[in-house]
Design an enzyme around this catalytic site. Structure first.
Site, mmCIF file in Angstrom:
data_model
loop_
_atom_site.group_PDB
_atom_site.id
_atom_site.type_symbol
_atom_site.label_atom_id
_atom_site.label_comp_id
_atom_site.label_asym_id
_atom_site.label_seq_id
_atom_site.Cartn_x
_atom_site.Cartn_y
_atom_site.Cartn_z
ATOM 1 N N HIS A 129 0.760 -1.300 -0.041
ATOM 2 C CA HIS A 129 0.318 -0.188 -0.015
ATOM 3 C C HIS A 129 0.482 1.739 0.181
ATOM 4 C CE1 HIS A 129 -4.099 -2.124 0.854
ATOM 5 N NE2 HIS A 129 -3.150 -3.382 1.499
ATOM 6 N N ASN A 174 -10.617 -2.594 2.766
ATOM 7 C CA ASN A 174 -10.659 -3.019 1.730
ATOM 8 C C ASN A 174 -10.990 -2.378 0.910
ATOM 9 O OD1 ASN A 174 -7.305 -3.064 0.822
ATOM 10 N ND2 ASN A 174 -7.433 -5.406 1.194
ATOM 11 N N ARG A 179 8.987 1.692 10.012
ATOM 12 C CA ARG A 179 8.865 3.160 8.733
ATOM 13 C C ARG A 179 8.838 4.843 9.548
ATOM 14 N NH1 ARG A 179 4.201 5.315 6.215
ATOM 15 N NH2 ARG A 179 2.832 5.172 7.615
HETATM 16 FE FE1 HDD Z 1 -2.397 -4.346 5.472
HETATM 17 C C1 HDD Z 1 -0.757 -1.807 5.225
HETATM 18 C C2 HDD Z 1 -5.402 -3.640 4.328
HETATM 19 C C3 HDD Z 1 -3.708 -8.226 6.078
HETATM 20 C C4 HDD Z 1 0.744 -6.083 6.597
HETATM 21 N N1 HDD Z 1 -3.234 -2.869 4.907
HETATM 22 C C5 HDD Z 1 -2.800 -1.715 4.776
HETATM 23 C C6 HDD Z 1 -2.734 -1.330 4.393
HETATM 24 C C7 HDD Z 1 -4.421 -1.037 3.913
HETATM 25 C C8 HDD Z 1 -4.199 -2.891 4.570
HETATM 26 C C9 HDD Z 1 -5.540 -0.564 4.010
HETATM 27 C C10 HDD Z 1 -2.504 0.443 3.967
HETATM 28 C C11 HDD Z 1 -2.733 1.494 5.039
HETATM 29 C C12 HDD Z 1 -2.771 2.786 4.935
HETATM 30 O O1 HDD Z 1 -3.379 3.614 4.444
HETATM 31 O O2 HDD Z 1 -1.491 3.255 5.531
HETATM 32 N N2 HDD Z 1 -3.999 -5.337 4.400
HETATM 33 C C13 HDD Z 1 -5.202 -4.883 4.681
HETATM 34 C C14 HDD Z 1 -6.230 -5.711 4.843
HETATM 35 C C15 HDD Z 1 -5.889 -6.649 5.322
HETATM 36 C C16 HDD Z 1 -4.192 -7.094 5.370
HETATM 37 C C17 HDD Z 1 -8.255 -5.531 4.608
HETATM 38 C C18 HDD Z 1 -6.785 -8.607 5.454
HETATM 39 C C19 HDD Z 1 -7.592 -7.953 5.786
HETATM 40 N N3 HDD Z 1 -1.834 -6.660 6.258
HETATM 41 C C20 HDD Z 1 -2.483 -7.876 6.146
HETATM 42 C C21 HDD Z 1 -1.961 -8.683 6.968
HETATM 43 C C22 HDD Z 1 -1.337 -7.760 7.216
HETATM 44 C C23 HDD Z 1 -0.717 -6.826 6.876
HETATM 45 C C24 HDD Z 1 -2.150 -9.997 7.181
HETATM 46 C C25 HDD Z 1 0.553 -9.137 7.925
HETATM 47 C C26 HDD Z 1 0.479 -10.051 8.930
HETATM 48 N N4 HDD Z 1 -0.372 -3.987 5.546
HETATM 49 C C27 HDD Z 1 0.766 -5.011 6.502
HETATM 50 C C28 HDD Z 1 1.544 -4.517 7.403
HETATM 51 C C29 HDD Z 1 0.425 -2.423 6.473
HETATM 52 C C30 HDD Z 1 -0.096 -2.814 5.430
HETATM 53 C C31 HDD Z 1 2.969 -4.366 6.461
HETATM 54 C C32 HDD Z 1 2.233 -1.899 5.049
HETATM 55 C C33 HDD Z 1 2.117 0.104 5.952
HETATM 56 C C34 HDD Z 1 1.103 -0.463 7.378
HETATM 57 O O3 HDD Z 1 1.158 -1.377 7.939
HETATM 58 O O4 HDD Z 1 1.146 0.231 8.056
HETATM 59 O O5 HDD Z 1 2.122 -3.511 7.853
#
Ligand code: HDD
Length: 724
Positions: free
Chosen positions: A75, A148, A369
């Protein structure tokens, strides 16, 4: 504390704004008299060496060298805006959360939209899932829904997240492709994980190429819980449904926009908010009492499943509105940090195995980050008091006074809160079981809901899924990938599997992999969300003119679009003044177009209108770009309007026997395949009451109604859209 005013005031206390009275200083406050020349030793006309002594210059360069922070692991590309949440109906039967029970509150929020796979500089319109992350600054602390625009996820267990993301991101040996799922690794992963089949179908549908962030649904995806004042618990899923309907681009348009305007979605959001057309979503909940957890043929804690709306209706209880663009991208959109773990009293987690892992991951990622004190950044700061004994760390801002930094202490300073004081009370959930690496048996059905989704789509939507799969698998050059994936599709639908296999060169399946249950469900086809209340607010309409255009026809349509809150944009053969047929270039000012034909292409608009005028149409008919404009808009299924001589331009550009255009004597509008024409556009015929009305026959009303339907699908169904 807690209103939008309070959050704005809090943000404002950190703001500075350059103006004619402010002066450049160093970071430590000394005014500088030159930031253009490095301090150096010159000798007359001879330039000399720069001096290390110049702390001002070194500071400027140091700061520049360290401007970047790591982009989000996923993202990374996104954009955000401020807004408000209003509760319209109390949900006190299921929760005691203040934000969901107190209808007098207005809760400030920040919403960040994103794509998933691409890096920060990638294009907005790629085929991808869109993030929909909301931070509510509630009176009881920040509540984040990190959702999402697709209600399900690829995997069931958070431990698989690094695998799906590695597989989707550019391949490790050559860092190709950027922001695309169309490659071997991604589709290899999808085949190897049949649990991903359901979401892969959503990702191949039009949901993954939205027309606008403002026209997508948002889903919390994971199962959370709500706890009411009686201590009863319900499972819950969160929904956001856009007022403007759920609309998508067509694929060819999305591909072109990625090059023609990579910031298309960003600019679209900014433009709508700047124009006062504030995007709104209804906020809804689906709830299941704790005692009914096991009543379904799927596990309600499995994030690869929807809760079908026929079984569990969405109850809309509030609305969000985005009404303020950011002041600065980096400190707000880039530094905003969401955590699924951030909840407030009355809201809880469930044992959803994806959510449990997410609760660990988000906090952790913010540490690398943004650093340990990321929650102190203005955009992340709650509006209620933050008081605890967490201390120190890089870039700590808060100055905690007094002698104690622990609890309990001899002063009895800052004890934990009681329930009456609003403390978060953990739900006393009974847990019992075997420690093992496994999930319950209902998690094993990976195909039923993929079928449910596909069965529920309209013919047009199904054909788009087929086309998307044909595109994606064509980009896979290892036969094992596209052959096996073509076979997997036979578990969902035979025609789908056969069409795709045939196109991509896989073995064509002769029978279904498993029987189709033939069930459909409400809420899955996005065409359901089109016509709730036809409207054209913020729709971008290109009005194409050349010298000699008909001013009356131009003005009538321009004004009507303004009245209906659409965004008319004048496209000329040049951006310097264009003169109407009745204007004199030496005495009149003419009209200064917003853009010329080369500058903004038809892809950037929802509809086009061409007024008549003999000279103007003669010029445009000999202009390849103008003809292409019309053909492309027709191919992308957009509303096209033409009056007077402009009908000749359409005759030349479209040339399709099935499309009827008005003739010389017509004083009433003719509509055929979303092309609305009026040849004899005398003043009376354009003096209409402008409404978006289904049955109206007048030119303006027909044209705006067709536009309100987003696209003319019949063109595609009848095979006309690929012929121009
Ligand atoms: Fe995630 C970012 C949505 C599963 C780990 N995720 C991130 C963002 C969104 C989602 C919208 C961007 C947030 C922003 O605008 O800063 N992610 C989802 C949804 C999931 C999902 C709807 C399933 C239901 N995500 C998911 C899992 C993991 C992560 C299973 C890890 C085990 N997601 C992350 C992350 C991020 C992220 C790596 C990257 C940047 C952040 O978190 O802040 O931790």
């Amino acid at each position: 504390m807690g209103s939008t005013k309070d959050k704005n005031a809090q943000l404002a206390s950190n703001m500075v704004e350059p103006n004619q009275n402010t002066r450049i200083t160093t970071d430590f406050g000394t005014k500088q008299n030159s930031t253009d020349d490095w301090l150096r030793v010159n000798n007359g006309d001879q330039i000399g060496p720069g001096l290390l002594e110049d702390g001002f210059a070194r500071e400027k360069i140091h700061r520049f060298d360290h401007e970047r922070i790591p982009e989000r692991a996923v993202h990374a590309r996104g954009t955000g805006a401020f807004g408000t949440f209003k509760l319209l109906e109390s949900a006190e039967d299921v929760t005691h959360a203040g934000i969901l029970t107190d209808t007098s509150r207005e809760t400030p929020l920040f919403l960040r939209f994103s794509t998933v796979l691409g890096s920060r500089g990638s294009a907005d319109t790629v085929r991808d899932v869109r993030g929909f992350a909301v931070k509510f600054y509630t009176e009881e602390g920040n509540w984040d829904i990190v959702g999402n625009n697709i209600p399900v996820f690829f995997i069931q267990d958070a431990i698989k997240f690094p695998d799906i993301i590695h597989a989707g991101k550019p391949e490790p040996h050559n860092e190709v492709p950027q922001a695309q799922s169309a490659h071997n690794n991604f589709w290899d992963f999808i085949f190897m994980h049949s649990e991903a089949t359901h979401m892969a179908m959503w990702a191949m549908s039009d949901r993954a190429i939205p027309r606008s962030y403002r026209m997508m649904q948002g889903f919390g995806v994971n199962t959370f819980t709500l706890i009411n004042a009686k201590g009863e618990r319900h499972f819950v899923k969160f929904h956001f449904t856009p007022e403007l309907g759920v609309h998508s681009l067509v694929w060819d348009e999305a591909l072109k926009l990625a090059g023609q305007d990579p910031d298309f979605h960003r600019k679209d959001l900014i433009e709508a908010i700047d124009n006062g057309v504030f995007p709104k979503w209804k906020f809804g909940i689906q709830t299941i009492p704790e005692s009914n957890e096991h009543d379904f043929d799927f596990d309600i804690l499995d994030a690869t499943k929807v809760w079908p709306e026929d079984l569990i209706p969405v109850r809309y209880i509030g609305e969000i509105e985005l009404n303020r663009n950011v002041d600065e991208f980096f400190t707000q959109t880039e530094q905003v940090a969401f955590c699924t773990g951030h909840i407030v009293p009355g809201i809880g987690f469930s044992d959803d195995p994806l959510l449990q892992g997410r609760n660990f991951s988000y906090f952790d990622t913010q540490l690398s980050r943004l650093g340990v004190n990321w929650q102190e950044l203005p955009i992340n700061k709650p509006v209620c008091p933050v008081m605890n004994f967490n201390r120190d760390g890089a870039m700590r801002h808060t100055i905690s006074k007094g002698k104690v930094n622990y609890w309990p202490n001899r002063f009895e300073a800052q004890p934990p809160a009681t329930e009456e004081e609003g403390a978060y009370i953990d739900y006393p959930q009974k847990v019992q079981g075997i420690k093992e690496r496994a999930k319950s048996v209902k998690f094993k059905d990976h195909i039923s809901q993929a079928q449910l989704f596909y069965n529920s789509l309209s013919e047009v939507e199904k054909s788009h899924v087929q086309a998307a799969l044909c595109f994606e698998l064509d980009h896979c050059d290892e036969p094992v990938v596209y052959e096996r994936m073509s076979q997997r599709l036979a578990d969902i639908d035979l025609t789908l599997a056969q069409t795709v296999a045939n196109m991509v060169g896989g073995p064509v399946p002769q029978q279904l992999g498993r029987a189709n249950h033939c069930r459909t469900s409400k809420g899955l086809s996005q065409l359901e969300f089109i016509d709730e209340k036809p409207r054209i607010d913020s729709r971008r309409v290109a009005i194409i003119i050349a010298d000699g255009f008909d001013a009356f026809e131009f003005n009538a349509v321009y004004e009507a679009l303004k009245i209906l809150k659409a965004t008319p944009i004048v496209i000329g053969t040049r951006r310097s003044p264009i003169f109407a047929a009745d204007q004199n270039p030496s005495t009149d000012k003419g009209i200064v177009p917003d853009h010329h034909l080369e500058g903004q292409r038809s892809t950037m608009f929802d509809a086009i209108f061409i007024p008549g005028g003999e000279e103007s149409i003669k010029t445009l008919s000999n202009n390849g770009r103008a003809l292409h404009y019309v053909r492309e808009a027709f191919g992308h299924l957009k509303a096209i309007g033409a009056t007077g001589e402009a009908v000749h331009l359409l005759e030349k550009a479209i040339q399709l026997p099935g499309v009827m255009l008005s003739t010389a004597n017509d004083t009433e509008a003719v509509e055929s395949y979303g092309v609305v024409t009026l040849k004899n556009a005398h003043p009376e015929s354009l003096k209409e009451i402008v409404t978006v009305a289904k049955s109206a026959k007048g030119f303006l009303e027909r044209f705006v109604y067709v536009m309100s339907q987003h696209r003319c699908w019949q063109r595609e169904l009848d095979g006309l859209s690929t012929m121009v």
